[in-house]
Design an enzyme around this catalytic site. Structure first.
Site, PDB file in Angstrom:
ATOM      1  N   TYR A  85       0.870  -0.839  -0.127  1.00  0.00           N
ATOM      2  CA  TYR A  85      -0.688   0.279   0.251  1.00  0.00           C
ATOM      3  C   TYR A  85       0.869   1.908   0.005  1.00  0.00           C
ATOM      4  O   TYR A  85       0.965   1.532   1.130  1.00  0.00           O
ATOM      5  CB  TYR A  85      -0.919   0.060   1.338  1.00  0.00           C
ATOM      6  CG  TYR A  85      -2.006  -1.321   1.382  1.00  0.00           C
ATOM      7  CD1 TYR A  85      -2.593  -1.856   0.334  1.00  0.00           C
ATOM      8  CD2 TYR A  85      -1.590  -1.353   2.648  1.00  0.00           C
ATOM      9  CE1 TYR A  85      -3.380  -2.934  -0.347  1.00  0.00           C
ATOM     10  CE2 TYR A  85      -2.779  -3.191   2.990  1.00  0.00           C
ATOM     11  CZ  TYR A  85      -3.676  -3.007   1.783  1.00  0.00           C
ATOM     12  OH  TYR A  85      -4.204  -4.321   1.756  1.00  0.00           O
ATOM     13  N   TRP A 139      -8.522   6.457   6.739  1.00  0.00           N
ATOM     14  CA  TRP A 139      -8.733   5.649   8.288  1.00  0.00           C
ATOM     15  C   TRP A 139      -7.572   4.923   9.101  1.00  0.00           C
ATOM     16  O   TRP A 139      -7.456   5.324  10.301  1.00  0.00           O
ATOM     17  CB  TRP A 139     -10.199   4.747   8.748  1.00  0.00           C
ATOM     18  CG  TRP A 139      -9.724   3.426   8.005  1.00  0.00           C
ATOM     19  CD1 TRP A 139      -9.592   2.929   7.087  1.00  0.00           C
ATOM     20  CD2 TRP A 139     -10.608   2.476   8.501  1.00  0.00           C
ATOM     21  NE1 TRP A 139      -9.916   1.862   6.922  1.00  0.00           N
ATOM     22  CE2 TRP A 139     -10.431   1.243   8.478  1.00  0.00           C
ATOM     23  CE3 TRP A 139     -11.026   1.954   9.921  1.00  0.00           C
ATOM     24  CZ2 TRP A 139     -10.758  -0.499   8.601  1.00  0.00           C
ATOM     25  CZ3 TRP A 139     -11.686   0.938  10.307  1.00  0.00           C
ATOM     26  CH2 TRP A 139     -11.790   0.319   9.735  1.00  0.00           C
ATOM     27  N   GLN A 167     -13.492   6.216   3.581  1.00  0.00           N
ATOM     28  CA  GLN A 167     -13.612   5.295   4.236  1.00  0.00           C
ATOM     29  C   GLN A 167     -14.618   5.684   5.610  1.00  0.00           C
ATOM     30  O   GLN A 167     -14.709   6.524   5.725  1.00  0.00           O
ATOM     31  CB  GLN A 167     -12.427   4.748   4.033  1.00  0.00           C
ATOM     32  CG  GLN A 167     -12.013   4.247   3.712  1.00  0.00           C
ATOM     33  CD  GLN A 167     -10.122   3.471   3.506  1.00  0.00           C
ATOM     34  OE1 GLN A 167      -9.682   4.045   4.144  1.00  0.00           O
ATOM     35  NE2 GLN A 167     -10.385   1.594   3.191  1.00  0.00           N
ATOM     36  N   ASP A 218     -13.104  -4.636   3.442  1.00  0.00           N
ATOM     37  CA  ASP A 218     -13.007  -5.274   2.098  1.00  0.00           C
ATOM     38  C   ASP A 218     -14.508  -6.445   1.728  1.00  0.00           C
ATOM     39  O   ASP A 218     -15.008  -6.676   0.981  1.00  0.00           O
ATOM     40  CB  ASP A 218     -11.731  -5.472   1.322  1.00  0.00           C
ATOM     41  CG  ASP A 218     -11.268  -4.345   1.798  1.00  0.00           C
ATOM     42  OD1 ASP A 218     -11.059  -3.101   2.255  1.00  0.00           O
ATOM     43  OD2 ASP A 218      -9.952  -4.032   1.176  1.00  0.00           O
ATOM     44  N   TYR A 230      -7.824 -12.046   4.500  1.00  0.00           N
ATOM     45  CA  TYR A 230      -8.149 -11.385   5.252  1.00  0.00           C
ATOM     46  C   TYR A 230      -9.372 -10.622   6.209  1.00  0.00           C
ATOM     47  O   TYR A 230      -9.454 -10.908   7.394  1.00  0.00           O
ATOM     48  CB  TYR A 230      -8.816 -10.593   3.545  1.00  0.00           C
ATOM     49  CG  TYR A 230      -8.055  -9.494   2.676  1.00  0.00           C
ATOM     50  CD1 TYR A 230      -7.635  -8.750   3.803  1.00  0.00           C
ATOM     51  CD2 TYR A 230      -8.900  -8.428   2.413  1.00  0.00           C
ATOM     52  CE1 TYR A 230      -6.695  -7.006   3.443  1.00  0.00           C
ATOM     53  CE2 TYR A 230      -8.581  -6.669   1.939  1.00  0.00           C
ATOM     54  CZ  TYR A 230      -7.691  -6.765   2.362  1.00  0.00           C
ATOM     55  OH  TYR A 230      -6.584  -5.026   1.983  1.00  0.00           O
ATOM     56  N   GLU A 243      -0.207  -6.870   9.501  1.00  0.00           N
ATOM     57  CA  GLU A 243      -1.522  -6.467   8.703  1.00  0.00           C
ATOM     58  C   GLU A 243      -2.374  -6.902   9.494  1.00  0.00           C
ATOM     59  O   GLU A 243      -4.001  -6.694   9.881  1.00  0.00           O
ATOM     60  CB  GLU A 243      -1.906  -6.714   7.670  1.00  0.00           C
ATOM     61  CG  GLU A 243      -2.826  -5.842   6.686  1.00  0.00           C
ATOM     62  CD  GLU A 243      -3.303  -5.809   5.012  1.00  0.00           C
ATOM     63  OE1 GLU A 243      -2.313  -6.761   4.058  1.00  0.00           O
ATOM     64  OE2 GLU A 243      -3.869  -4.689   5.148  1.00  0.00           O
TER      65      GLU A 243
HETATM   66  C1  9YW Z   1      -6.459  -2.964  -0.796  1.00  0.00           C
HETATM   67  C2  9YW Z   1      -4.719   0.311   4.009  1.00  0.00           C
HETATM   68  C3  9YW Z   1      -5.995  -0.432   3.770  1.00  0.00           C
HETATM   69  C4  9YW Z   1      -7.135  -0.261   4.623  1.00  0.00           C
HETATM   70  C5  9YW Z   1      -8.277  -1.071   5.093  1.00  0.00           C
HETATM   71  C6  9YW Z   1      -8.119  -2.622   4.594  1.00  0.00           C
HETATM   72  C7  9YW Z   1      -6.689  -3.110   3.186  1.00  0.00           C
HETATM   73  C8  9YW Z   1      -7.097  -2.102   0.457  1.00  0.00           C
HETATM   74  O1  9YW Z   1      -5.549  -1.721   3.000  1.00  0.00           O
HETATM   75  O2  9YW Z   1      -7.668  -2.448   2.062  1.00  0.00           O
HETATM   76  O3  9YW Z   1      -6.593  -2.265  -1.910  1.00  0.00           O
HETATM   77  O4  9YW Z   1      -7.713  -4.278  -0.152  1.00  0.00           O
HETATM   78  O5  9YW Z   1      -9.064  -3.974   4.155  1.00  0.00           O
HETATM   79  O6  9YW Z   1      -9.570  -1.293   5.431  1.00  0.00           O
HETATM   80  O7  9YW Z   1      -7.856   1.012   4.941  1.00  0.00           O
HETATM   81  O8  9YW Z   1      -4.264  -0.394   4.818  1.00  0.00           O
END
Ligand code: 9YW
Length: 419
Positions: free
Chosen positions: A29, A35, A101, A163, A348, A392
């Site tokens: 990421y 959030w 979010q 997600d 997840y 995570e």
């Molecule tokens: C994705 C960053 C994000 C969180 C979400 C989590 C995940 C991103 O990662 O989503 O591409 O799937 O589900 O809650 O904000 O940590």
């Protein structure tokens, strides 16, 4: 031991710090998430208040004119993530996604302000953020609750922050996949595909993005035009709690209008929430606004509802539910009921434990006086960190660390819990 953990957690935050914002983790990421930033600021605030404020300030610098605060801000180009700015095509100078979010910033800002040592800085920052956070809350109730029910809907699973929760399965199955442009996922190059959403889910996620893009990201149209409209008790609890915290902050700063408008939102939300209670499940459930029915899926979203004020007997029932779940798995709080056939401890949001949700459930139940179960959640959270580092998410049965490593908000929660 405690000091060691805090030091390690700080090092994670510092490593993921990009100056004005933090990335959730290196690789998987590479941008700013909404959030994540608000919750990570809580961690920073224990050792660098100015940096904590800057995190939230940066997030709100990218607020849309209509009040929405986007879920991702693409500060720097990086092709290691899909979908990138070209897919969202929101037309912003600094590209952002087009959805939002969980609105946890109001809660975070109030907490950081309340305990700040640098009072002058805290007052100045809170005063600047107050109208922006309020505008975001107004945006929610205007655009995501057009009928004025008191509760807002999400229009994309990504908005929930959970997600691929089982909660969305039936509603997502109604989202078509025809016309989705071919794409290559990047997440599975960084994390084990068995720990991530499926390709089929991704196709539906992207269909929704293309659909909203086709409507010019006009938020006054998206809610009604979305085949996916779900009322999530956890998501609403976060928004309600943030409205209440913003009201308290507004009182402190002498902003009476924002205070009373925020309280009115919260009161309407609290009153409406009770319709999501399931006596059979002993917890709150999601509501599918497209079908008009409750979604009988016992996920953590219905426990996270305790983050906002709920009636005492409901808080007791949620504590009992957590007792039962805690008898089935060694680590609370799994993101889905371990007794359900959909439960998958590694995938997840379909089973794993997430420290940020543990923190919010514990915070809410503490306010509700459920101290015994709060202690269990806190103890389990710290055992996970000690055994498996700042992952995570974690398998609630084996404590296996999953997803990305050296994760910012996980580290931030450890600092927050241990201080
Ligand atoms: C994705 C960053 C994000 C969180 C979400 C989590 C995940 C991103 O990662 O989503 O591409 O799937 O589900 O809650 O904000 O940590």
């Amino acid at each position: 031991m405690k000091q060691d953990l805090i030091e390690q957690a700080r090092a994670v935050l510092v490593r993921n710090d990009r100056g004005d914002y933090t990335v959730p983790t290196h690789g998987l990421y590479p941008f700013q998430w909404n959030w994540d930033s608000a919750l990570s600021a809580l961690g920073f605030s224990h050792f660098d208040e100015a940096r904590a404020w800057r995190e939230i300030e940066t997030l709100f610098r990218h607020q849309w004119d209509d009040g929405m605060v986007p879920h991702i801000i693409f500060h720097e180009m990086n092709d290691g993530y899909f979908p990138g700015p070209d897919v969202w095509a929101t037309g912003r100078a600094v590209p952002t996604s087009g959805i939002t979010q969980p609105a946890v910033a109001g809660f975070a800002v109030r907490r950081i302000h309340a305990r700040a040592k640098n009072r002058a800085l805290a007052d100045a920052q809170a005063r600047a953020l107050l109208p922006k956070i309020h505008a975001w809350h107004q945006w929610f109730y205007t655009n995501r609750d057009p009928q004025g029910t008191g509760l807002v809907a999400i229009i994309h699973p990504w908005e929930s922050g959970r997600d691929n929760s089982v909660d969305w399965d039936a509603a997502l199955a109604r989202v078509p996949t025809e016309g989705v442009a071919p794409f290559q996922r990047r997440d599975v190059a960084h994390a084990n595909p068995a720990h991530r959403p499926t390709d089929e889910e991704y196709r539906r996620y992207i269909w929704l993005v293309q659909h909203f893009r086709g409507l010019g990201w006009d938020n006054s149209r998206l809610h009604d035009a979305s085949p996916f409209r779900v009322v999530d008790p956890g998501f609403n609890a976060i928004l309600i709690r943030s409205c209440l915290d913003l009201a308290a902050l507004a009182d402190d700063l002498g902003e009476a209008e924002i205070a009373s408008a925020s309280r009115a939102y919260a009161q309407a939300g609290i009153a409406a929430m009770d319709a999501l209670w399931s006596e059979t499940r002993g917890q709150y459930l999601c509501f599918d606004r497209a079908t008009g029915e409750l979604i009988d899926s016992p996920s953590i979203g219905g426990l996270l509802a305790a983050f906002c004020p709920i009636p005492e007997h409901r808080a007791q029932a949620i504590a009992r539910r957590l007792d039962a779940i805690g008898a089935a798995v060694p680590y609370l709080v799994p993101s889905h009921d371990p007794a359900a056939h959909e439960f998958d401890g590694l995938r997840y949001w379909r089973g794993p434990v997430w420290l940020i949700v543990n923190y919010m459930i514990a915070d809410g139940l503490k306010r509700a006086g459920q101290t015994r179960i709060v202690q269990r959640i806190v103890d389990d959270s710290l055992r996970l960190i000690e055994q498996s580092g700042f992952a995570e998410y974690y398998d609630p049965v084996t404590a296996e660390p999953c997803g990305g490593s050296s994760f910012t908000w996980t580290a931030a929660m450890v600092i927050e819990i241990l201080n």
